[in-house]
Structures are given as C-alpha cells and as structure tokens.
Motif scaffolding. Structure first.
Motif, PDB file in Angstrom:
ATOM      1  N   LEU A 114       0.847  -1.189   0.000  1.00  0.00           N
ATOM      2  CA  LEU A 114       0.000   0.000   0.000  1.00  0.00           C
ATOM      3  C   LEU A 114       0.886   1.243   0.000  1.00  0.00           C
ATOM      4  O   LEU A 114       1.779   1.362   0.841  1.00  0.00           O
ATOM      5  CB  LEU A 114      -0.904   0.008   1.228  1.00  0.00           C
ATOM      6  CG  LEU A 114      -2.196  -0.809   1.135  1.00  0.00           C
ATOM      7  CD1 LEU A 114      -2.903  -0.834   2.478  1.00  0.00           C
ATOM      8  CD2 LEU A 114      -3.116  -0.238   0.073  1.00  0.00           C
ATOM      9  N   PRO A 115       0.673   2.174  -0.922  1.00  0.00           N
ATOM     10  CA  PRO A 115       1.616   3.285  -1.067  1.00  0.00           C
ATOM     11  C   PRO A 115       1.515   4.353   0.005  1.00  0.00           C
ATOM     12  O   PRO A 115       2.368   5.224   0.070  1.00  0.00           O
ATOM     13  CB  PRO A 115       1.257   3.862  -2.439  1.00  0.00           C
ATOM     14  CG  PRO A 115      -0.173   3.498  -2.632  1.00  0.00           C
ATOM     15  CD  PRO A 115      -0.373   2.184  -1.953  1.00  0.00           C
ATOM     16  N   TYR A 116       0.490   4.329   0.840  1.00  0.00           N
ATOM     17  CA  TYR A 116       0.339   5.354   1.859  1.00  0.00           C
ATOM     18  C   TYR A 116      -0.028   4.719   3.193  1.00  0.00           C
ATOM     19  O   TYR A 116      -0.590   3.639   3.254  1.00  0.00           O
ATOM     20  CB  TYR A 116      -0.745   6.368   1.473  1.00  0.00           C
ATOM     21  CG  TYR A 116      -0.433   7.139   0.229  1.00  0.00           C
ATOM     22  CD1 TYR A 116       0.235   8.356   0.275  1.00  0.00           C
ATOM     23  CD2 TYR A 116      -0.794   6.630  -1.016  1.00  0.00           C
ATOM     24  CE1 TYR A 116       0.532   9.046  -0.879  1.00  0.00           C
ATOM     25  CE2 TYR A 116      -0.496   7.323  -2.174  1.00  0.00           C
ATOM     26  CZ  TYR A 116       0.167   8.532  -2.097  1.00  0.00           C
ATOM     27  OH  TYR A 116       0.466   9.210  -3.241  1.00  0.00           O
ATOM     28  N   ILE A 117       0.267   5.435   4.245  1.00  0.00           N
ATOM     29  CA  ILE A 117      -0.024   4.962   5.589  1.00  0.00           C
ATOM     30  C   ILE A 117      -1.379   5.494   6.026  1.00  0.00           C
ATOM     31  O   ILE A 117      -1.660   6.689   5.902  1.00  0.00           O
ATOM     32  CB  ILE A 117       1.071   5.429   6.562  1.00  0.00           C
ATOM     33  CG1 ILE A 117       2.391   4.751   6.182  1.00  0.00           C
ATOM     34  CG2 ILE A 117       0.708   5.124   7.997  1.00  0.00           C
ATOM     35  CD1 ILE A 117       3.560   5.285   6.946  1.00  0.00           C
ATOM     36  N   ASN A 118      -2.227   4.620   6.553  1.00  0.00           N
ATOM     37  CA  ASN A 118      -3.533   5.006   7.073  1.00  0.00           C
ATOM     38  C   ASN A 118      -4.357   5.848   6.104  1.00  0.00           C
ATOM     39  O   ASN A 118      -4.778   6.964   6.431  1.00  0.00           O
ATOM     40  CB  ASN A 118      -3.375   5.763   8.393  1.00  0.00           C
ATOM     41  CG  ASN A 118      -2.977   4.857   9.530  1.00  0.00           C
ATOM     42  OD1 ASN A 118      -1.808   4.768   9.854  1.00  0.00           O
ATOM     43  ND2 ASN A 118      -3.939   4.175  10.109  1.00  0.00           N
ATOM     44  N   PHE A 141     -14.133   3.715   3.593  1.00  0.00           N
ATOM     45  CA  PHE A 141     -13.521   2.992   4.703  1.00  0.00           C
ATOM     46  C   PHE A 141     -12.109   3.505   4.958  1.00  0.00           C
ATOM     47  O   PHE A 141     -11.381   3.889   4.041  1.00  0.00           O
ATOM     48  CB  PHE A 141     -13.505   1.481   4.454  1.00  0.00           C
ATOM     49  CG  PHE A 141     -12.848   1.047   3.175  1.00  0.00           C
ATOM     50  CD1 PHE A 141     -11.495   0.728   3.134  1.00  0.00           C
ATOM     51  CD2 PHE A 141     -13.581   0.944   2.004  1.00  0.00           C
ATOM     52  CE1 PHE A 141     -10.890   0.316   1.957  1.00  0.00           C
ATOM     53  CE2 PHE A 141     -12.980   0.536   0.814  1.00  0.00           C
ATOM     54  CZ  PHE A 141     -11.637   0.213   0.797  1.00  0.00           C
ATOM     55  N   PHE A 142     -11.755   3.537   6.253  1.00  0.00           N
ATOM     56  CA  PHE A 142     -10.405   3.853   6.688  1.00  0.00           C
ATOM     57  C   PHE A 142      -9.592   2.562   6.741  1.00  0.00           C
ATOM     58  O   PHE A 142     -10.118   1.496   7.057  1.00  0.00           O
ATOM     59  CB  PHE A 142     -10.413   4.481   8.087  1.00  0.00           C
ATOM     60  CG  PHE A 142     -11.048   5.838   8.163  1.00  0.00           C
ATOM     61  CD1 PHE A 142     -10.275   6.983   8.061  1.00  0.00           C
ATOM     62  CD2 PHE A 142     -12.411   5.983   8.352  1.00  0.00           C
ATOM     63  CE1 PHE A 142     -10.849   8.242   8.150  1.00  0.00           C
ATOM     64  CE2 PHE A 142     -13.001   7.227   8.442  1.00  0.00           C
ATOM     65  CZ  PHE A 142     -12.213   8.362   8.331  1.00  0.00           C
ATOM     66  N   VAL A 143      -8.295   2.668   6.455  1.00  0.00           N
ATOM     67  CA  VAL A 143      -7.388   1.527   6.510  1.00  0.00           C
ATOM     68  C   VAL A 143      -6.387   1.771   7.643  1.00  0.00           C
ATOM     69  O   VAL A 143      -5.829   2.863   7.763  1.00  0.00           O
ATOM     70  CB  VAL A 143      -6.632   1.345   5.180  1.00  0.00           C
ATOM     71  CG1 VAL A 143      -5.750   0.099   5.219  1.00  0.00           C
ATOM     72  CG2 VAL A 143      -7.617   1.251   4.014  1.00  0.00           C
ATOM     73  N   HIS A 144      -6.177   0.759   8.465  1.00  0.00           N
ATOM     74  CA  HIS A 144      -5.234   0.890   9.575  1.00  0.00           C
ATOM     75  C   HIS A 144      -4.618  -0.473   9.857  1.00  0.00           C
ATOM     76  O   HIS A 144      -5.049  -1.503   9.338  1.00  0.00           O
ATOM     77  CB  HIS A 144      -5.943   1.415  10.825  1.00  0.00           C
ATOM     78  CG  HIS A 144      -6.923   0.445  11.421  1.00  0.00           C
ATOM     79  ND1 HIS A 144      -6.619  -0.356  12.486  1.00  0.00           N
ATOM     80  CD2 HIS A 144      -8.200   0.148  11.072  1.00  0.00           C
ATOM     81  CE1 HIS A 144      -7.668  -1.113  12.784  1.00  0.00           C
ATOM     82  NE2 HIS A 144      -8.638  -0.829  11.944  1.00  0.00           N
ATOM     83  N   GLY A 145      -3.599  -0.493  10.675  1.00  0.00           N
ATOM     84  CA  GLY A 145      -2.982  -1.738  11.100  1.00  0.00           C
ATOM     85  C   GLY A 145      -3.389  -2.073  12.516  1.00  0.00           C
ATOM     86  O   GLY A 145      -3.945  -1.242  13.241  1.00  0.00           O
TER      87      GLY A 145
END
Length: 382
Positions: A114-118, A141-145
């Motif tokens: 994934l090219p960007y964080i969060n 949707f938000f993406v997180h770890g």
C-alpha cells in the motif's frame, strides 16, 4: 464545471461529513465518559491498550465493550488525521469495474505495498447493503494496522500483524429513504496468511469482530454483511497494491525556506490522491459505445451479443531470475466480439503504468517506499 473538478468537490464534501461526525463522537466520549479518555488516547496513538483504572459502577461489561469499540473508531480517525489525511478519490467507472472484479485467492503480503499509511478510501457511488434488517449505504472505509497481542491499533507499517478496515455506513429510513444516522463497522483482514480466500477473510473477520456482533443471535446475516463489505473493499485494496495501478498525486507543493509564523494547523485539508481517473472514463466510454445487442448469424436465437467487456480480475505472475519474485497485476476487463466494435470507437482497457511519486509535498504525509518500508517522511510526521 469540469467533471474531474466536480468529482473532487463531491469527494471533499463526503470527507467532511466523516470528519464532523467523528469529531462529534470524540467530543461526546470525552465529555460524557471521562474514564475512557486514556483508552482513546492509547488507541489513537498506536500504543498498547490497558484497562481503564476506574469505571463507574453503572456500566456493565457489555456497555464498556461498546464504548471501547466506539473509542477505537474515533482513534482510527485520529490516526488518519495525524498521518496526513491521505484520501483516495476513486474514479466512479473504475470503482464499478473493481466492484465486479473476481478473484479466487489473495496473497496476504500484497498489502505491504500500500503506497500510503492510514489512507481513507472514499467511494464515488455508495455500496448498498442490508444492515440489521434495514437498508444502508457504504460511503467509504479507513485503513489501519493492528496487533492482537498486545492489543493496539497501529499504522500500516512493517510492525503490524494484520490489516483493519473501518467502514463508514449511512443507515436509511425505511419509509422515506433518507439518511437517519451514520454507523461504523471495524473488520480485520488475515494479511498474515500467505494466501486466503474471501470465505476465509469473512471467517477471520467474524472471529475478531467487535463485541456487539458477538451478541448477535443470527450468524448468517452477519456473515452475509461481512462478505458484502469485504469483497469489493479487498478488490480496491489489491488494485492499489498492483504494479499497474493508475494512481496520481496532486501537483507538488514546493517547500519554502521562510520561517513559519505559526505552526501548521492539524485540521488541514485532506491530501487527495486520484485513482483511476485516466483509465476509468475510457472504460466507460467504450462500454457506452458498444453496449447494445446486434443481429447476427451463428446464434440459435438469431441474435449475436454486442461487443462487451468481461469483468476484470487479479492474477499473480512470477518474474525475476528463475521466476522467484511474485507480483500481482489487475487484468483489465477484456473484450468479447471485439470485431463488432465500430471502427471509430477506441477500445482502450489498458491501465497506463504510473511511477508513483515517492515524495511528501507537505513532508507530513507518511508515505511508503517501493519496498513497503517507511520512508524518511515519517520523521516529519505531525
């Protein structure tokens, strides 16, 4: 008004709705439930979550679990805001193709690219779903770890155990069809597996679902809801990780050497990244030009299918020396009865490879390098 400009304004408006709603929820949590403020700060800062020291006696364990889940939603938003407010603005035509795309198995480690964080993915056209007996619309949707043990939300970097998605859903009134409230569903994806199917992803998400879903007596509707959320979302995420993705950043803002009179405000505008704005309109134009039924021979009914595109899909290829390196590519929808396409119609379906710009225009965006490692831009992160 140019179509691209109108789309950008629309995405900005949707983005602002998310921001205002989650800010309001944070304010309510901090004012009405002071005991949960430390947990909220831990969740939004990527730190290990510890049980609150004091909880009023009137809150049952179920009440506490629900409030902590709500705090995790706000925490994901705050992580996104602190890491640059990166927002993927997906072209509506490409989004429709990805919604129809098919796949059998997904490589778990592909999401390392994934090219960007969060990031936040804003959907140009919402996905209709059934939510607890009512109609709903998925807006993005938000993406997180995340790390399960010890429990903490974190950034999408090399330290995470898996990937989490926070879906933003508008619930509709059964009588009027108007939006009555906004809700959220947080699901985890088994990115630690070498490969996984959609069914495995749904089962994994159900096993780690929030506390409110554990109290739901009917299992089948819940699994159907999770599948309706994950199937198109994974298609979009895999496309963002493909080598042939169509991703373009906005123009570069050159840094200035002048000293700032005051610090940068944290409530700055989102950083929009265009996804599929070149290939999407071409796909749509070709579909419209060829989307009809024509007469012809060789078909029992006397009708021959018009030129059309079959759904795109994801395919893994082995490259490099001795074919030891695995890459994933998005195979664009391919043409059927191509020879029937009018001569003046351009059947472009190829995504032009883009070399993503590995810079941070404001030096605060938290970008990734090509190998998935954190870039030096993190040192400037707010």
């Amino acid at each position: 008004m140019p179509n691209s400009h109108a789309r950008a304004l629309r995405t900005y408006d949707i983005n602002e709705v998310f921001v205002q709603e989650l800010k309001a929820r944070e304010g309510q949590l901090r004012s009405n439930h002071v005991w949960i403020a430390p947990v909220l700060d831990q969740l939004s800062g990527g730190r290990v979550v510890t049980p609150p020291r004091y909880v009023p006696a009137r809150f049952t364990l179920a009440d506490q679990a629900d409030l902590i889940d709500e705090a995790s939603h706000v925490g994901i938003y705050r992580m996104w805001a602190r890491r640059g407010r990166v927002t993927f603005d997906v072209n509506e035509h490409l989004a429709a193709e990805l919604y129809r795309s098919t796949y059998k198995e997904l490589p778990g480690r592909i999401f390392d690219h994934l090219p960007y964080i969060n990031p936040l993915v804003v959907l140009p056209d919402p996905w209709p779903i059934r939510y607890q007996g009512s109609d709903g619309l998925v807006r993005g949707f938000f993406v997180h770890g995340y790390n399960q043990l010890p429990e903490r939300q974190t950034y999408t970097d090399e330290d995470i155990e898996g990937l989490g998605l926070l879906f933003v859903i508008d619930l509709l009134d059964d009588d009027t069809g108007e939006v009555r409230q906004q809700t959220y569903i947080r699901l985890h994806v088994p990115t630690g597996l070498r490969q996984f199917t959609l069914k495995q992803a749904v089962g994994f998400a159900a096993a780690r679902a929030e506390a409110r879903w554990a109290r739901t007596p009917e299992e089948k509707p819940v699994l159907a809801l999770f599948e309706a959320l994950l199937k198109p979302a994974l298609s979009i995420l895999v496309y963002l990780c493909c080598d042939n993705r169509d991703v373009v950043e906005p123009p570069v803002v050159k840094p200035t050497r002048k000293k700032r009179k005051r610090p940068v405000q944290r409530d700055r505008d989102p950083f929009f990244v265009e996804v599929g704005w070149r290939v999407g309109p071409r796909l749509h134009a070709a579909r419209r030009a060829a989307g009809r039924v024509t007469e012809g021979d060789g078909v029992p009914s006397g009708v021959q299918r018009a030129p059309h595109q079959r759904a795109g899909h994801f395919h893994r290829y082995w490259t490099g020396r001795k074919r030891t390196q695995e890459v994933t590519m998005f195979v664009e929808p391919h043409w059927v009865n191509f020879h029937l396409l009018p001569e003046d119609v351009d059947p472009i379906t190829t995504v032009v490879p883009v070399d993503p710009q590995r810079h941070d225009p404001l030096r605060r965006r938290g970008l990734r390098s090509r190998t998935g490692k954190l870039s030096k831009a993190l040192t400037y992160a707010a």
